[in-house]
Design a protein around this motif. Structure first.
Motif, mmCIF file in Angstrom:
data_model
loop_
_atom_site.group_PDB
_atom_site.id
_atom_site.type_symbol
_atom_site.label_atom_id
_atom_site.label_comp_id
_atom_site.label_asym_id
_atom_site.label_seq_id
_atom_site.Cartn_x
_atom_site.Cartn_y
_atom_site.Cartn_z
ATOM 1 N N SER A 1 0.840 -1.206 0.000
ATOM 2 C CA SER A 1 0.000 0.000 0.000
ATOM 3 C C SER A 1 0.871 1.251 0.000
ATOM 4 O O SER A 1 0.548 2.243 -0.674
ATOM 5 N N LYS B 1 2.233 1.767 -3.495
ATOM 6 C CA LYS B 1 1.177 2.264 -4.388
ATOM 7 C C LYS B 1 0.918 3.737 -4.111
ATOM 8 O O LYS B 1 0.718 4.528 -5.025
ATOM 9 N N GLY C 1 2.955 6.038 -5.832
ATOM 10 C CA GLY C 1 2.695 6.126 -7.271
ATOM 11 C C GLY C 1 3.253 4.970 -8.087
ATOM 12 O O GLY C 1 3.172 4.979 -9.317
ATOM 13 N N LEU C 2 3.819 3.951 -7.410
ATOM 14 C CA LEU C 2 4.338 2.815 -8.170
ATOM 15 C C LEU C 2 3.187 1.951 -8.679
ATOM 16 O O LEU C 2 2.191 1.770 -7.978
ATOM 17 N N SER C 3 3.350 1.402 -9.879
ATOM 18 C CA SER C 3 2.345 0.458 -10.376
ATOM 19 C C SER C 3 3.008 -0.904 -10.535
ATOM 20 O O SER C 3 4.230 -1.031 -10.441
ATOM 21 N N GLY C 4 2.184 -1.914 -10.767
ATOM 22 C CA GLY C 4 2.712 -3.268 -10.926
ATOM 23 C C GLY C 4 3.187 -3.868 -9.620
ATOM 24 O O GLY C 4 4.080 -4.713 -9.615
ATOM 25 N N VAL C 5 2.582 -3.433 -8.505
ATOM 26 C CA VAL C 5 3.002 -3.939 -7.192
ATOM 27 C C VAL C 5 2.167 -5.174 -6.814
ATOM 28 O O VAL C 5 0.934 -5.145 -6.931
ATOM 29 N N SER C 6 2.826 -6.233 -6.371
ATOM 30 C CA SER C 6 2.089 -7.426 -5.946
ATOM 31 C C SER C 6 2.811 -8.066 -4.759
ATOM 32 O O SER C 6 3.912 -7.651 -4.390
ATOM 33 N N VAL D 1 7.619 -5.747 -7.597
ATOM 34 C CA VAL D 1 7.176 -4.689 -8.511
ATOM 35 C C VAL D 1 7.572 -5.129 -9.912
ATOM 36 O O VAL D 1 8.747 -5.440 -10.164
ATOM 37 N N ASN D 2 6.579 -5.183 -10.782
ATOM 38 C CA ASN D 2 6.791 -5.652 -12.149
ATOM 39 C C ASN D 2 7.610 -6.946 -12.185
ATOM 40 O O ASN D 2 8.543 -7.094 -12.974
ATOM 41 N N GLU E 1 12.333 1.547 -10.215
ATOM 42 C CA GLU E 1 10.964 1.467 -10.749
ATOM 43 C C GLU E 1 10.352 2.839 -10.976
ATOM 44 O O GLU E 1 9.671 3.060 -11.969
ATOM 45 N N ALA F 1 -3.826 -8.814 -5.256
ATOM 46 C CA ALA F 1 -2.493 -8.560 -5.830
ATOM 47 C C ALA F 1 -1.602 -9.770 -5.576
ATOM 48 O O ALA F 1 -0.449 -9.644 -5.193
#
Ligand code: BT5
Length: 238
Positions: free
Chosen positions: A81, A84, A87-92, A101-102, A148, A187
């Motif tokens: 969280s 995210k 502003g990072l995307s592709g986080v799991s 991340v990615n 990232e 995620a």
């Protein structure tokens, strides 16, 4: 709630193992560099001095001891969280203890317990988050916030944000809030993936179907659903 800062230490988890009796619930110790950073099963956690967040949080509230199995995923959800929010995307989250991340590992979590005889005294949540490191020699699957997001972060400012988020999520868990599980399920890095693992001594291949309410990984093996807890499964790769 105290925070103890070191420039260099062997391992922040080791520090809490030695000093837990002098410290309080939710106290944190951190370091700019660890010279004996630990992963699970005697693996090594590497860092480049001053560039990453390396810390351990102490849990002494006995009410949380039965939640041992929840805390890795809860901490992973908290870091996810936070990332995210930056502003990072592709986080799991890769069950049971990695934030990705990615597809690359940005954060690892090491949960340990301290016992005297048969009585549990404390839990320690160790978190390593790669922040400004821009090169990972011999770790092709590692990444950092800098790599990232293409922007660096001031470690001191970031750590206050991370500490606040992790402590808040632990307080929510103390109140019985298990919503971290929903965030993890949305995620789940491993979902639908084929995994090879060892289970009860046998080599098994299966497909990941989810995470159950007890934090176990649900894996389909030959039309049967297995619910695996951390200690029961050793991944062959990945
Ligand atoms: C973990 O173990 O991911 C748990 C790492 C916990 C580190 C924190 S730092 C603060 C506290 N004090 C400690 O001494 N430890 C905790 P595991 O799932 O076993 O993964 C370890 C593997 O991750 C290694 O074998 C490498 O392949 C990889 N690795 C090592 N350093 C890494 C890094 N900085 N970034 C990404 N991957 C790394």
């Amino acid at each position: 709630m105290k925070e103890i800062h070191f420039t260099e230490i062997d391992s922040t988890n080791l520090y809490l193992k030695k000093h837990y009796s002098e410290l309080d619930d939710l106290d944190i110790v951190d370091a700019l560099h660890q010279n004996a950073g630990k992963g699970r099963m005697s693996r090594v956690w590497e860092d480049s001095s001053g560039e990453n967040l390396l810390f351990s949080l102490l849990i002494k509230d006995k009410n949380l001891f039965p939640e041992f199995g929840s805390l890795s995923l809860l901490a992973a959800s908290s870091i996810m969280s936070t990332l995210k929010g930056l502003g990072l995307s592709g986080v799991s989250v890769k069950w049971p203890n990695d934030v990705m991340v990615n597809g690359k590992k940005i954060c690892g979590i090491l949960l340990e317990s301290v016992s005297l005889g048969s009585e549990m005294q404390a839990l320690i949540i160790g978190i390593g988050l790669n922040v400004n490191q821009n090169e990972f020699e011999d770790l092709p699957n590692a990444t950092s916030i800098y790599l990232e997001a293409k922007t660096g972060y001031e470690i001191n400012a970031l750590r206050e944000l991370v500490y606040t988020n992790v402590r808040n999520d632990i307080l929510m868990l103390k109140m019985g809030d298990k919503s971290y599980l929903d965030r993890i399920r949305q995620a789940n890095f491993l979902i639908s993936k084929q995994i090879d693992f060892t289970h009860n001594g046998d080599s098994v291949t299966g497909f990941v179907r989810g995470i159950d309410d007890d934090n176990r990984l649900i894996v389909e093996v030959k039309n049967e659903l297995l619910h695996l807890s951390t200690g029961e499964v050793t991944f062959h790769k990945g």
